[in-house]
Write a protein that holds these residues in place. Structure first.
Motif, PDB file in Angstrom:
ATOM      1  N   GLU A 232       0.851  -1.183   0.000  1.00  0.00           N
ATOM      2  CA  GLU A 232       0.000   0.000   0.000  1.00  0.00           C
ATOM      3  C   GLU A 232       0.891   1.238   0.000  1.00  0.00           C
ATOM      4  O   GLU A 232       1.419   1.642   1.029  1.00  0.00           O
ATOM      5  N   CYS A 233       1.019   1.841  -1.187  1.00  0.00           N
ATOM      6  CA  CYS A 233       1.959   2.955  -1.362  1.00  0.00           C
ATOM      7  C   CYS A 233       1.259   4.303  -1.491  1.00  0.00           C
ATOM      8  O   CYS A 233       1.922   5.322  -1.693  1.00  0.00           O
ATOM      9  N   SER A 234      -0.063   4.342  -1.410  1.00  0.00           N
ATOM     10  CA  SER A 234      -0.772   5.597  -1.676  1.00  0.00           C
ATOM     11  C   SER A 234      -1.013   6.431  -0.424  1.00  0.00           C
ATOM     12  O   SER A 234      -1.168   7.644  -0.509  1.00  0.00           O
ATOM     13  N   GLY A 235      -1.077   5.796   0.729  1.00  0.00           N
ATOM     14  CA  GLY A 235      -1.402   6.523   1.953  1.00  0.00           C
ATOM     15  C   GLY A 235      -2.882   6.809   2.116  1.00  0.00           C
ATOM     16  O   GLY A 235      -3.274   7.503   3.057  1.00  0.00           O
ATOM     17  N   HIS A 236      -3.690   6.271   1.211  1.00  0.00           N
ATOM     18  CA  HIS A 236      -5.135   6.510   1.308  1.00  0.00           C
ATOM     19  C   HIS A 236      -5.817   5.364   2.046  1.00  0.00           C
ATOM     20  O   HIS A 236      -5.582   4.186   1.753  1.00  0.00           O
ATOM     21  N   ALA A 237      -6.688   5.730   2.980  1.00  0.00           N
ATOM     22  CA  ALA A 237      -7.344   4.730   3.831  1.00  0.00           C
ATOM     23  C   ALA A 237      -8.099   3.711   2.989  1.00  0.00           C
ATOM     24  O   ALA A 237      -8.016   2.504   3.225  1.00  0.00           O
ATOM     25  N   ARG A 238      -8.826   4.183   1.983  1.00  0.00           N
ATOM     26  CA  ARG A 238      -9.641   3.251   1.195  1.00  0.00           C
ATOM     27  C   ARG A 238      -8.794   2.283   0.385  1.00  0.00           C
ATOM     28  O   ARG A 238      -9.184   1.135   0.167  1.00  0.00           O
ATOM     29  N   ALA A 239      -7.609   2.751  -0.052  1.00  0.00           N
ATOM     30  CA  ALA A 239      -6.698   1.861  -0.783  1.00  0.00           C
ATOM     31  C   ALA A 239      -6.195   0.754   0.132  1.00  0.00           C
ATOM     32  O   ALA A 239      -6.082  -0.408  -0.276  1.00  0.00           O
ATOM     33  N   ALA A 240      -5.911   1.089   1.369  1.00  0.00           N
ATOM     34  CA  ALA A 240      -5.434   0.084   2.328  1.00  0.00           C
ATOM     35  C   ALA A 240      -6.542  -0.940   2.594  1.00  0.00           C
ATOM     36  O   ALA A 240      -6.289  -2.151   2.631  1.00  0.00           O
ATOM     37  N   GLU A 241      -7.770  -0.456   2.771  1.00  0.00           N
ATOM     38  CA  GLU A 241      -8.892  -1.371   3.022  1.00  0.00           C
ATOM     39  C   GLU A 241      -9.096  -2.300   1.830  1.00  0.00           C
ATOM     40  O   GLU A 241      -9.282  -3.510   1.988  1.00  0.00           O
ATOM     41  N   LEU A 253      -0.061  -7.710   3.808  1.00  0.00           N
ATOM     42  CA  LEU A 253      -0.232  -6.312   3.408  1.00  0.00           C
ATOM     43  C   LEU A 253       0.895  -5.501   4.025  1.00  0.00           C
ATOM     44  O   LEU A 253       1.130  -5.584   5.232  1.00  0.00           O
ATOM     45  N   VAL A 254       1.594  -4.729   3.189  1.00  0.00           N
ATOM     46  CA  VAL A 254       2.653  -3.856   3.698  1.00  0.00           C
ATOM     47  C   VAL A 254       2.189  -2.412   3.572  1.00  0.00           C
ATOM     48  O   VAL A 254       1.863  -1.954   2.470  1.00  0.00           O
ATOM     49  N   PHE A 255       2.169  -1.702   4.677  1.00  0.00           N
ATOM     50  CA  PHE A 255       1.868  -0.272   4.663  1.00  0.00           C
ATOM     51  C   PHE A 255       3.159   0.483   4.395  1.00  0.00           C
ATOM     52  O   PHE A 255       4.112   0.402   5.174  1.00  0.00           O
ATOM     53  N   VAL A 256       3.192   1.228   3.275  1.00  0.00           N
ATOM     54  CA  VAL A 256       4.374   2.021   2.944  1.00  0.00           C
ATOM     55  C   VAL A 256       4.015   3.506   2.928  1.00  0.00           C
ATOM     56  O   VAL A 256       4.777   4.344   3.392  1.00  0.00           O
ATOM     57  N   GLY A 257       2.858   3.841   2.370  1.00  0.00           N
ATOM     58  CA  GLY A 257       2.446   5.240   2.262  1.00  0.00           C
ATOM     59  C   GLY A 257       1.758   5.695   3.541  1.00  0.00           C
ATOM     60  O   GLY A 257       0.848   5.028   4.020  1.00  0.00           O
ATOM     61  N   THR A 258       2.223   6.830   4.068  1.00  0.00           N
ATOM     62  CA  THR A 258       1.542   7.388   5.246  1.00  0.00           C
ATOM     63  C   THR A 258       0.391   8.270   4.776  1.00  0.00           C
ATOM     64  O   THR A 258       0.383   8.752   3.643  1.00  0.00           O
ATOM     65  N   GLY A 259      -0.581   8.479   5.636  1.00  0.00           N
ATOM     66  CA  GLY A 259      -1.719   9.312   5.265  1.00  0.00           C
ATOM     67  C   GLY A 259      -2.447   9.802   6.493  1.00  0.00           C
ATOM     68  O   GLY A 259      -2.258   9.291   7.595  1.00  0.00           O
ATOM     69  N   ARG A 260      -3.263  10.796   6.282  1.00  0.00           N
ATOM     70  CA  ARG A 260      -3.946  11.441   7.398  1.00  0.00           C
ATOM     71  C   ARG A 260      -5.089  10.582   7.938  1.00  0.00           C
ATOM     72  O   ARG A 260      -5.296  10.473   9.121  1.00  0.00           O
ATOM     73  N   GLU A 261      -5.839   9.974   6.985  1.00  0.00           N
ATOM     74  CA  GLU A 261      -7.002   9.187   7.416  1.00  0.00           C
ATOM     75  C   GLU A 261      -6.597   7.766   7.754  1.00  0.00           C
ATOM     76  O   GLU A 261      -5.803   7.162   7.044  1.00  0.00           O
ATOM     77  N   GLN A 262      -7.157   7.219   8.788  1.00  0.00           N
ATOM     78  CA  GLN A 262      -6.811   5.850   9.183  1.00  0.00           C
ATOM     79  C   GLN A 262      -7.782   4.860   8.569  1.00  0.00           C
ATOM     80  O   GLN A 262      -8.988   5.047   8.642  1.00  0.00           O
ATOM     81  N   PRO A 263      -7.236   3.787   7.963  1.00  0.00           N
ATOM     82  CA  PRO A 263      -8.125   2.765   7.411  1.00  0.00           C
ATOM     83  C   PRO A 263      -8.821   1.996   8.526  1.00  0.00           C
ATOM     84  O   PRO A 263      -8.313   1.931   9.639  1.00  0.00           O
ATOM     85  N   SER A 264      -9.964   1.433   8.203  1.00  0.00           N
ATOM     86  CA  SER A 264     -10.567   0.534   9.179  1.00  0.00           C
ATOM     87  C   SER A 264     -10.192  -0.885   8.779  1.00  0.00           C
ATOM     88  O   SER A 264     -10.297  -1.274   7.615  1.00  0.00           O
ATOM     89  N   ILE A 265      -9.655  -1.609   9.725  1.00  0.00           N
ATOM     90  CA  ILE A 265      -9.101  -2.939   9.460  1.00  0.00           C
ATOM     91  C   ILE A 265     -10.174  -3.983   9.750  1.00  0.00           C
ATOM     92  O   ILE A 265     -10.750  -4.013  10.829  1.00  0.00           O
ATOM     93  N   ASN A 266     -10.431  -4.828   8.744  1.00  0.00           N
ATOM     94  CA  ASN A 266     -11.406  -5.912   8.903  1.00  0.00           C
ATOM     95  C   ASN A 266     -10.718  -7.078   9.615  1.00  0.00           C
ATOM     96  O   ASN A 266     -10.133  -7.953   8.989  1.00  0.00           O
ATOM     97  N   HIS A 267     -10.802  -7.063  10.937  1.00  0.00           N
ATOM     98  CA  HIS A 267     -10.074  -8.078  11.708  1.00  0.00           C
ATOM     99  C   HIS A 267     -10.630  -9.474  11.468  1.00  0.00           C
ATOM    100  O   HIS A 267      -9.897 -10.461  11.505  1.00  0.00           O
ATOM    101  N   ASN A 268     -11.931  -9.561  11.180  1.00  0.00           N
ATOM    102  CA  ASN A 268     -12.513 -10.880  10.912  1.00  0.00           C
ATOM    103  C   ASN A 268     -11.855 -11.519   9.690  1.00  0.00           C
ATOM    104  O   ASN A 268     -11.540 -12.700   9.676  1.00  0.00           O
ATOM    105  N   ARG A 269     -11.639 -10.679   8.666  1.00  0.00           N
ATOM    106  CA  ARG A 269     -10.989 -11.164   7.454  1.00  0.00           C
ATOM    107  C   ARG A 269      -9.538 -11.577   7.746  1.00  0.00           C
ATOM    108  O   ARG A 269      -9.068 -12.596   7.257  1.00  0.00           O
TER     109      ARG A 269
END
Ligand SMILES: [Zn+2]
Ligand SMILES: [Zn+2]
Length: 340
Positions: A232-241, A253-269
């Protein structure tokens, strides 16, 4: 010397600053080029930087003065500066992750003295010589290349894996290029900007799609054509989701891009598919040595990774706005000069 100074309120201007004093164990470097990084964008456009500061950490240049205690370096040497080493002994260093060395002071981005200016000082013990055949301008890509290498090394990605990269800005493109240099071919990039999709294909991506083309994930099961690793190189919450949704069983999933909005993580998945999520920050030990070697090897398409037109100091802020809007796909280099 001229410098692009952060004024506060998201504004920058060119100002005259004194040339920095050279301590006995330092050298003075005339900056050839300094790349604009996503971190600089966040610090300036979101207003986190300290007014009066000079940003820019992706530099390469030439030694123009040598401190009295320095040996082994001469005027004219083309160099980059390695990061502060880790302690080598703590839990993080032992795991090959000196970027998060437990003994290191946290990086203070606000007290940082950057290279969007003509001269910087550098610790002579941390200098690396730019290899023959690699331009000093291209050597300014050493730091982001070291990040891309570290990012890839944090995973067990291997040839034959299906890989997703979300975001085809400078970080995404470098990640794609490093993956390709490791023999990974099945790379899909998800990116809203058509220009960046086209560049990703030119760099090495096999497929470039718009984020809305990513399939909806059925509950508790992988999508139809899942990926083993997503960067995930964009830093956008929706891209991470979305990236998390596209992973196969035991995917990463590797988080590389930082961003202001936090993604919501589907822990069940994450539970049902046994997914791993990891953050990638900075470099492996000797990451700059590896990056310089990779850049000099000719394996990376440097002319696609670096934008052809450099900006001068008065153009830094404008380039930051264009990068934030998603226009230039590649790395924008700043040449620390002022227009005459
Ligand atoms: Zn950077
Ligand atoms: Zn350590």
């Amino acid at each position: 010397m001229p410098a692009a100074v952060y004024l506060g309120g998201g504004d920058m201007a060119v100002r005259e600053l004194p040339v920095p004093e050279v301590a006995p164990d330092q050298v003075l470097i005339e900056v050839s080029h300094c790349g604009i990084c996503g971190t600089d964008l966040h610090l300036v456009l979101e207003g986190y930087a300290r007014p009066g500061s000079v940003l820019g950490h992706e530099w390469a240049g030439e030694v123009v003065a040598v401190g009295e205690a320095v040996t082994g370096w001469e005027i004219g040497a083309r160099v980059v500066q390695e990061p502060q080493p880790g302690c080598g002994a703590c839990r993080a260093c032992r795991a090959g992750r000196p970027a998060v060395c437990l003994a290191k002071d946290p990086v203070d981005h606000l007290e940082f003295h950057g290279a969007f200016c003509r001269y910087v000082t550098a610790d002579a013990r941390r200098l690396l010589r730019v290899p023959e055949g690699l331009s000093t301008r291209a050597a300014a890509l050493t730091e982001p290349t070291a990040i891309a290498i570290h990012t890839v090394n944090l995973t067990d990605v291997a040839p034959g894996d299906r890989v997703l990269v979300t975001g085809a800005g400078p970080v995404g493109l470098l990640t794609i290029a490093v993956l390709r240099s490791r023999g990974i071919h099945d790379i899909t990039v998800s990116e809203p900007a058509a220009g960046r999709r086209a560049r990703a294909l030119a760099v090495a991506a096999a497929h470039a799609i718009s984020p809305d083309e990513l399939g909806r994930a059925p509950m508790g099961r992988p999508v139809e054509a899942p990926y083993s690793v997503a960067f995930e190189c964009s830093g956008h919450a929706r891209a991470a989701e979305a990236a998390l949704d596209q992973l196969d069983y035991a995917g990463t999933l590797v988080f590389v891009g930082t961003g202001r909005e936090q993604p919501s993580i589907n822990h069940n998945r994450m539970i049902v598919l046994e997914l791993t999520a990891i953050g990638a920050y900075n470099y492996d030990s000797d990451g700059f040595v590896a990056a310089l070697a990779l850049l000099a090897s000719g394996a990376l398409p440097l002319d696609l990774l670096i934008e052809p037109d450099d900006v001068l100091l008065d153009g830094v802020l404008g380039a930051m706005h264009r990068l934030a809007e998603g226009t230039p796909p590649g790395k924008v280099m700043v040449r620390p000069e002022v227009p005459r």
